[in-house]
Design a protein around this motif. Structure first.
Motif, PDB file in Angstrom:
ATOM      1  N   GLU A 140       2.442  66.227  24.490  1.00  0.00           N
ATOM      2  CA  GLU A 140       1.714  65.176  24.239  1.00  0.00           C
ATOM      3  C   GLU A 140       1.033  64.679  25.486  1.00  0.00           C
ATOM      4  OE1 GLU A 140       2.027  60.829  21.695  1.00  0.00           O
ATOM      5  OE2 GLU A 140       3.583  62.247  21.864  1.00  0.00           O
ATOM      6  N   SER A 141       1.835  64.946  26.716  1.00  0.00           N
ATOM      7  CA  SER A 141       1.096  64.446  27.687  1.00  0.00           C
ATOM      8  C   SER A 141       0.144  65.321  28.624  1.00  0.00           C
ATOM      9  CB  SER A 141       2.464  64.436  29.014  1.00  0.00           C
ATOM     10  OG  SER A 141       3.267  63.271  28.598  1.00  0.00           O
ATOM     11  N   VAL A 142       0.396  66.668  28.259  1.00  0.00           N
ATOM     12  CA  VAL A 142      -0.372  67.698  29.036  1.00  0.00           C
ATOM     13  C   VAL A 142      -1.840  68.039  27.922  1.00  0.00           C
ATOM     14  CG1 VAL A 142      -0.662  70.094  29.691  1.00  0.00           C
ATOM     15  CG2 VAL A 142       1.361  68.625  30.089  1.00  0.00           C
ATOM     16  N   SER A 143      -1.409  68.098  26.672  1.00  0.00           N
ATOM     17  CA  SER A 143      -2.807  68.597  25.765  1.00  0.00           C
ATOM     18  C   SER A 143      -3.295  67.285  25.281  1.00  0.00           C
ATOM     19  CB  SER A 143      -2.072  69.485  24.723  1.00  0.00           C
ATOM     20  OG  SER A 143      -1.512  70.444  25.410  1.00  0.00           O
ATOM     21  N   PHE A 144      -3.007  66.140  25.624  1.00  0.00           N
ATOM     22  CA  PHE A 144      -3.803  64.912  25.383  1.00  0.00           C
ATOM     23  C   PHE A 144      -4.310  64.303  26.286  1.00  0.00           C
ATOM     24  CE2 PHE A 144      -2.740  60.223  23.607  1.00  0.00           C
ATOM     25  CZ  PHE A 144      -4.245  60.235  23.156  1.00  0.00           C
ATOM     26  N   VAL A 145      -5.822  64.385  26.732  1.00  0.00           N
ATOM     27  CA  VAL A 145      -6.299  64.272  28.108  1.00  0.00           C
ATOM     28  C   VAL A 145      -5.639  62.851  28.605  1.00  0.00           C
ATOM     29  CG1 VAL A 145      -8.264  63.714  29.428  1.00  0.00           C
ATOM     30  CG2 VAL A 145      -8.411  65.649  27.900  1.00  0.00           C
ATOM     31  N   VAL A 146      -5.722  61.779  28.074  1.00  0.00           N
ATOM     32  CA  VAL A 146      -5.222  60.463  28.647  1.00  0.00           C
ATOM     33  C   VAL A 146      -3.705  60.467  28.467  1.00  0.00           C
ATOM     34  CG1 VAL A 146      -7.202  59.303  28.068  1.00  0.00           C
ATOM     35  CG2 VAL A 146      -5.423  59.304  26.387  1.00  0.00           C
ATOM     36  N   LEU A 355      11.246  58.705  18.536  1.00  0.00           N
ATOM     37  CA  LEU A 355      10.502  59.800  18.704  1.00  0.00           C
ATOM     38  C   LEU A 355      10.757  60.423  17.262  1.00  0.00           C
ATOM     39  CD1 LEU A 355       9.655  62.029  20.718  1.00  0.00           C
ATOM     40  CD2 LEU A 355      12.052  62.990  20.633  1.00  0.00           C
ATOM     41  N   GLY A 356       9.439  60.759  17.041  1.00  0.00           N
ATOM     42  CA  GLY A 356       9.352  61.288  15.609  1.00  0.00           C
ATOM     43  C   GLY A 356       9.637  62.729  15.274  1.00  0.00           C
ATOM     44  N   PHE A 357       9.408  62.944  13.936  1.00  0.00           N
ATOM     45  CA  PHE A 357      10.135  64.257  13.449  1.00  0.00           C
ATOM     46  C   PHE A 357       9.093  65.433  14.514  1.00  0.00           C
ATOM     47  CE2 PHE A 357      11.958  61.827   9.988  1.00  0.00           C
ATOM     48  CZ  PHE A 357      13.290  62.352  10.051  1.00  0.00           C
ATOM     49  N   HIS A 358       8.107  65.107  14.357  1.00  0.00           N
ATOM     50  CA  HIS A 358       7.134  65.872  14.996  1.00  0.00           C
ATOM     51  C   HIS A 358       6.828  65.543  16.574  1.00  0.00           C
ATOM     52  CE1 HIS A 358       4.947  66.136  10.441  1.00  0.00           C
ATOM     53  NE2 HIS A 358       5.994  66.977  10.826  1.00  0.00           N
ATOM     54  N   LEU A 359       7.862  64.945  16.927  1.00  0.00           N
ATOM     55  CA  LEU A 359       7.960  64.611  18.513  1.00  0.00           C
ATOM     56  C   LEU A 359       6.696  63.551  18.814  1.00  0.00           C
ATOM     57  CD1 LEU A 359       8.913  67.881  19.997  1.00  0.00           C
ATOM     58  CD2 LEU A 359      10.213  66.227  19.065  1.00  0.00           C
ATOM     59  N   GLU A 360       6.337  63.024  17.815  1.00  0.00           N
ATOM     60  CA  GLU A 360       5.282  61.820  17.942  1.00  0.00           C
ATOM     61  C   GLU A 360       5.823  60.938  19.088  1.00  0.00           C
ATOM     62  OE1 GLU A 360       5.377  61.986  13.378  1.00  0.00           O
ATOM     63  OE2 GLU A 360       6.679  62.510  15.318  1.00  0.00           O
ATOM     64  N   GLY A 361       5.144  60.363  20.095  1.00  0.00           N
ATOM     65  CA  GLY A 361       5.667  59.561  20.886  1.00  0.00           C
ATOM     66  C   GLY A 361       6.222  60.118  22.478  1.00  0.00           C
ATOM     67  N   ALA A 362       6.327  61.442  22.463  1.00  0.00           N
ATOM     68  CA  ALA A 362       7.050  62.249  23.353  1.00  0.00           C
ATOM     69  C   ALA A 362       6.513  61.701  24.801  1.00  0.00           C
ATOM     70  CB  ALA A 362       6.896  63.704  23.143  1.00  0.00           C
ATOM     71  N   ARG A 363       5.189  61.358  24.733  1.00  0.00           N
ATOM     72  CA  ARG A 363       4.808  61.167  26.058  1.00  0.00           C
ATOM     73  C   ARG A 363       5.164  59.938  26.884  1.00  0.00           C
ATOM     74  NH1 ARG A 363       0.989  58.905  22.740  1.00  0.00           N
ATOM     75  NH2 ARG A 363       0.055  56.760  23.476  1.00  0.00           N
ATOM     76  N   PHE A 364       5.802  58.987  25.892  1.00  0.00           N
ATOM     77  CA  PHE A 364       6.534  57.854  26.367  1.00  0.00           C
ATOM     78  C   PHE A 364       7.825  58.192  27.055  1.00  0.00           C
ATOM     79  CE2 PHE A 364       3.886  55.853  22.728  1.00  0.00           C
ATOM     80  CZ  PHE A 364       3.110  55.315  23.542  1.00  0.00           C
ATOM     81  N   LEU A 365       8.246  59.431  26.917  1.00  0.00           N
ATOM     82  CA  LEU A 365       9.612  59.810  27.583  1.00  0.00           C
ATOM     83  C   LEU A 365       9.378  60.787  28.694  1.00  0.00           C
ATOM     84  CD1 LEU A 365      11.615  60.767  24.157  1.00  0.00           C
ATOM     85  CD2 LEU A 365      11.320  58.343  25.410  1.00  0.00           C
ATOM     86  N   PHE A 366       8.120  60.820  29.226  1.00  0.00           N
ATOM     87  CA  PHE A 366       7.966  61.610  30.324  1.00  0.00           C
ATOM     88  C   PHE A 366       8.825  61.279  31.463  1.00  0.00           C
ATOM     89  CE2 PHE A 366       5.598  63.319  33.838  1.00  0.00           C
ATOM     90  CZ  PHE A 366       5.343  64.663  33.560  1.00  0.00           C
ATOM     91  N   PHE A 367       8.863  60.148  31.836  1.00  0.00           N
ATOM     92  CA  PHE A 367       9.744  59.814  33.040  1.00  0.00           C
ATOM     93  C   PHE A 367      11.130  59.891  32.923  1.00  0.00           C
ATOM     94  CE2 PHE A 367       5.944  57.924  35.059  1.00  0.00           C
ATOM     95  CZ  PHE A 367       6.084  57.715  36.224  1.00  0.00           C
ATOM     96  N   LEU A 368      11.362  59.739  31.636  1.00  0.00           N
ATOM     97  CA  LEU A 368      12.944  60.003  31.204  1.00  0.00           C
ATOM     98  C   LEU A 368      13.303  61.507  31.469  1.00  0.00           C
ATOM     99  CD1 LEU A 368      15.589  59.252  30.108  1.00  0.00           C
ATOM    100  CD2 LEU A 368      14.830  59.578  27.761  1.00  0.00           C
ATOM    101  N   SER A 369      12.409  62.332  31.063  1.00  0.00           N
ATOM    102  CA  SER A 369      12.565  63.863  31.277  1.00  0.00           C
ATOM    103  C   SER A 369      12.992  64.137  32.686  1.00  0.00           C
ATOM    104  CB  SER A 369      11.411  64.687  30.972  1.00  0.00           C
ATOM    105  OG  SER A 369      10.213  64.661  31.772  1.00  0.00           O
ATOM    106  N   ILE A 370      12.448  63.448  33.555  1.00  0.00           N
ATOM    107  CA  ILE A 370      12.869  63.703  35.203  1.00  0.00           C
ATOM    108  C   ILE A 370      14.527  63.793  35.496  1.00  0.00           C
ATOM    109  CG2 ILE A 370      12.599  63.014  37.606  1.00  0.00           C
ATOM    110  CD1 ILE A 370       9.835  61.893  36.783  1.00  0.00           C
ATOM    111  N   PRO A 371      15.156  62.592  34.955  1.00  0.00           N
ATOM    112  CA  PRO A 371      16.778  62.847  35.295  1.00  0.00           C
ATOM    113  C   PRO A 371      17.309  63.558  34.297  1.00  0.00           C
ATOM    114  CG  PRO A 371      16.086  60.479  34.374  1.00  0.00           C
ATOM    115  CD  PRO A 371      14.651  61.178  34.637  1.00  0.00           C
ATOM    116  N   LEU A 372      16.884  63.901  33.046  1.00  0.00           N
ATOM    117  CA  LEU A 372      17.575  64.585  32.189  1.00  0.00           C
ATOM    118  C   LEU A 372      17.314  66.035  32.611  1.00  0.00           C
ATOM    119  CD1 LEU A 372      16.191  63.239  28.521  1.00  0.00           C
ATOM    120  CD2 LEU A 372      18.183  62.929  29.977  1.00  0.00           C
TER     121      LEU A 372
END
Length: 805
Positions: A140-146, A355-372
């Motif tokens: 969602e962060s990469v393939s959604f321009v904004v 986070l939805g079943f289709h991973l909706e809203g995954a872009r909001f977790l981008f910063f969390l993916s760094i420590p994870l």
């Protein structure tokens, strides 16, 4: 690390990104992309004030948000200058920044782990960077321009961390200035970077030894001891992070002057809707499960091989980590730092967690993916203290852990590339919709318009065309050489809302307009617009025909559609179901009715449950199957007494009008020990809905009325609603939308006006509205005792600032 090695490493990470997101380059703009690229295009047309307003006010003046992100705008300006409306160039920027962010993560971790030994440090940092860059939540962060807002902010956030960690080793003033500047760019791109000062504080507190100078130079860190007391750790940590804490205080002061708030984020009904589910979202264990198993349910089946392989790798890694824990002692400071890092990435998400079943809203977790991305490599490769015999065991455990981690990275790359498919499909379908609409508009004569419904909103969790405003932008320059927006009438949400719902009163009124020459619906299979009718006025005429506005269903037309479940009995138009399992229900068939005649299913329901949720599906004679079962008409009603009458709205679903005449209805019931249904019938809205309209004022093609200095005059008619004596008009708060909140909720209501009769004109002064923005109005009939009768009317949407219409 030498420059040529850094370049080689960046090329490697960039290659991983290409494997994951190579398909993205063939995609197109979606959702918010259109509005933001259009905004930037106006800057290049000479409206330079729109660029500077990004520094002095709310980002793009978006009414549903309060955010300060001028450097996001700068990135779009840069791309538009080169690429105009070629989406591939924008995606290239996203991909490059993702690879660069992974590179910066590598450099930060390498600096923090130099004491581990060069080989171990390089392997640890590289594994973390690879896990981060291939995270399946990043689509969602990469393939959604904004969606780039998180990627760009993360790059400068990590750059700031690297500068301060590097400075901790040599006290370089250039690094200090660069680090502070990077932090400012990061927070002015997205607020999530605000956790950087706390993270630097954690580095100085938990692992201060990595910042201690080993030379004899007298700097702020030269005299830092190798063993730290609690007091020394606290003093050292604050001294180390002080420049960013000072920057943070200045940032919040300026932010308050710019936005009028320290926090911001989503406002209006969108923000209220998110906060109303605050406890539910933060206690939803499924969100954590989807973070650990980031598999888009639209792509991966429940028992997919990828999920099984991921489970096996987790099991193996957990076993190896457990054995290492028993055989050695980990550096405790790193775990404290990692917990703090996770908290700084989670706390700012208080409004957006989920986070939805289709991973909706995954872009909001981008910063969390760094420590994870650091957890597993840290547990596998962190140096430990042990005896010589123990060291041999640990080396074997680590070797197996390295193999398992490499396999995890490979599997993550595969999952990410598949998770990205819905986003690529969404972009391609959005482009097809835009092109087909432009072709259709070119065939519409001067002064004529067409109605379109079913504009694609999403695919597998990927956003597409949010609303009618977005569709208008697609029909205007720079996306269309000819301005076509005025050729269409749309019925989509104004900003954000229920994608399946439309304003049925407005829809039926529009069909009677002699200038409307066709009604079209988007076909997601053929990627074209299908013609429903080229004579919409005849549909209006047919709607008015017929001797009755209700249709009672006799018991012989009611059949159970789930055989062998529940115990059924039918008598005197009443049905009773004992031991009713979830999903059990009724089939109503053998009729052919125009959807333009009826609006509600009405029934009396009795059960011991405190509330009941009934879902309604339908099938028309122009379709060989039931309409999409993902979107039933539903209503959750509290049952204050046995036998309460409930109504479920059908005509506010655009699909209700796309199946031809309705010949079957299906009612799904909740699980209950006993449910009783009687007097099931279809009802016209004329009996229960007040009619609410604006006098002598046309709406925009999206259904919005622009309010002038004189205000507006409403016409209300609830004379056909049985028992109605007065009418209550509810006016929403600014930028609150009734459809985003439960119908019975009063949270969105700013003011109510009671009209002393069931019909007449009501003047609404302009000064009633406290600020520019969108407002909605709806009417509800009341009896002589002040109790509601019938249902609430369809809403009217007005705007005090029509730049967003």
């Amino acid at each position: 690390m030498k420059f040529n090695k850094q370049l080689l490493l960046f090329c490697f990470l960039f290659g991983v990104v290409l494997i994951c997101f190579g398909r993205t380059f063939s995609s197109f703009f979606t959702a918010d992309d259109f509005g933001q690229v259009c905004y930037v295009s106006k800057i290049f047309e000479g409206n330079v004030k729109m660029l500077f307003s990004g520094f002095t006010g709310n980002y793009m003046q978006i009414p549903a948000m309060k955010v300060w992100r001028p450097f996001l705008l700068i990135s779009l300006v840069y791309d538009y200058m080169i690429w105009r409306t070629n989406a591939t160039g924008y995606f290239l920027t996203n991909v490059l920044f993702l690879a660069a962010s992974a590179m910066m993560l590598y450099m930060v971790l390498f600096e923090l782990t130099k004491s581990w030994g060069k080989k171990r440090s390089i392997m640890f940092s590289l594994f973390c960077a690879c896990i981060f860059v291939s995270n399946p939540l990043h689509c969602e962060s990469v393939s959604f321009v904004v969606g780039r807002v998180d990627i760009i902010s993360a790059f400068f956030y990590l750059s700031a961390l690297w500068c301060f960690v590097k400075r901790g080793a040599d006290g370089n003033k250039v690094l200090l200035v660069t680090g502070v500047l990077s932090f400012w760019i990061a927070v002015l791109t997205k607020e999530m970077a605000i956790g950087a000062p706390a993270l630097l504080l954690g580095i100085g507190f938990f692992i201060p030894e990595v910042l201690t100078r080993k030379t004899s130079d007298t700097t702020m860190f030269a005299s830092a001891p190798t063993e730290y007391s609690l007091k020394e750790r606290i003093r050292f940590a604050f001294q180390f992070s002080k420049p960013l804490w000072l920057s943070t205080v200045i940032y919040f002061c300026i932010r308050f002057l710019v936005l009028g708030t320290f926090t911001g984020g989503y406002i209006g009904s969108i923000g209220a809707g998110q906060l109303s589910h605050f406890v539910q979202k933060w206690t939803d264990i499924d969100t954590l499960f989807r973070i650990i198993f980031p598999l888009n349910s639209d792509v991966f089946a429940a028992g997919s091989h990828s999920k099984i392989a991921l489970s096996i790798l987790y099991f193996v890694l957990t076993a190896l980590i457990f054995m290492k824990v028993l055989s050695s002692k980990y550096p405790a400071g790193w775990f404290g730092l990692l917990i703090l890092w996770t908290l700084t990435a989670v706390i700012p998400l208080y409004q957006l967690w989920g986070l939805g079943f289709h991973l909706e809203g995954a872009r909001f977790l981008f910063f969390l993916s760094i420590p994870l991305s650091i957890f597993i490599p840290l547990l596998i490769l962190a140096p430990s203290r042990s005896s010589d015999n123990g060291s041999n065991v640990i080396r074997k455990i680590e070797a197996l852990g390295v193999v398992a981690t490499v396999l995890l990275i490979i599997l993550s790359i595969e999952i990410t590339s598949k998770n990205n498919i819905p986003w690529v499909h969404a972009g391609k379908e959005t482009r097809a919709c835009m092109q087909e609409a432009q072709k259709l508009a070119s065939t519409v004569g001067t002064g004529e318009r067409v109605v379109i419904i079913g504009i694609p909103k999403g695919h597998g969790g990927a956003h597409m065309i949010y609303n009618g405003i977005t569709f208008n932008i697609m029909m205007l320059p720079p996306f269309s050489k000819v301005p076509y927006a005025d050729k269409f009438i749309t019925f989509d949400p104004i900003l954000y809302g229920q994608a399946e719902q439309i304003n049925a009163q407005r829809f039926k009124e529009v069909l009677g307009d002699p200038n409307v020459v066709g009604v079209f619906v988007w076909n997601e299979e053929t990627l074209k617009f299908d013609l429903l009718t080229d004579k919409p006025q005849e549909l209006v005429a047919k709607k008015q025909e017929g001797e009755s506005v209700t249709f009672p269903f006799i018991s012989t037309s009611i059949l159970p559609f789930t055989e062998g479940r529940g115990v059924w009995s039918m008598q005197n138009n009443k049905i009773q179901v004992n031991d009713c399992p979830k999903g059990c229900g009724l089939m109503l068939s053998n009729f052919s009715l125009s959807p333009y005649q009826y609006d509600f299913v009405e029934m009396e329901v009795g059960t011991s449950l405190p509330s009941v949720s009934v879902s309604v599906f339908w099938k028309g004679n122009s379709s060989s199957d039931w309409y999409d079962l993902k979107f039933p008409a539903q209503k959750l009603s509290a049952l204050t007494k046995f036998g309460k009458k409930i109504r479920i709205r059908l005509s506010n679903h655009w699909r209700w009008f796309t199946q031809g005449n309705i010949d079957k209805l299906r009612l799904e019931l909740p699980a209950a020990q006993c449910i009783e249904l009687k007097n099931i019938r279809l009802v016209s809205g004329k009996e229960i809905l007040p009619l609410l309209s604006v006098v002598d004022m046309p709406s925009s093609n999206t259904g919005v009325y622009a309010v002038g200095s004189k205000g507006i005059q409403l016409l209300v008619d609830a004379s056909a609603v049985a028992g109605c004596r007065v009418v209550k008009i509810e006016i929403s708060k600014p930028n609150y939308f009734f459809e985003n909140l439960p119908e019975e909720s009063s949270e969105a209501v700013m003011k109510t006006i009671v009209h002393p009769s069931c019909e007449g004109k009501i003047n609404i002064a302009n000064d009633l509205f406290p600020m520019p923005g969108y407002y909605q109005l709806r009417a509800l009939g009341m009896d002589e005792k002040g109790f509601p009768v019938g249902e609430r009317s369809d809403v009217l949407t007005i705007n005090l600032d029509n730049k967003h219409i």
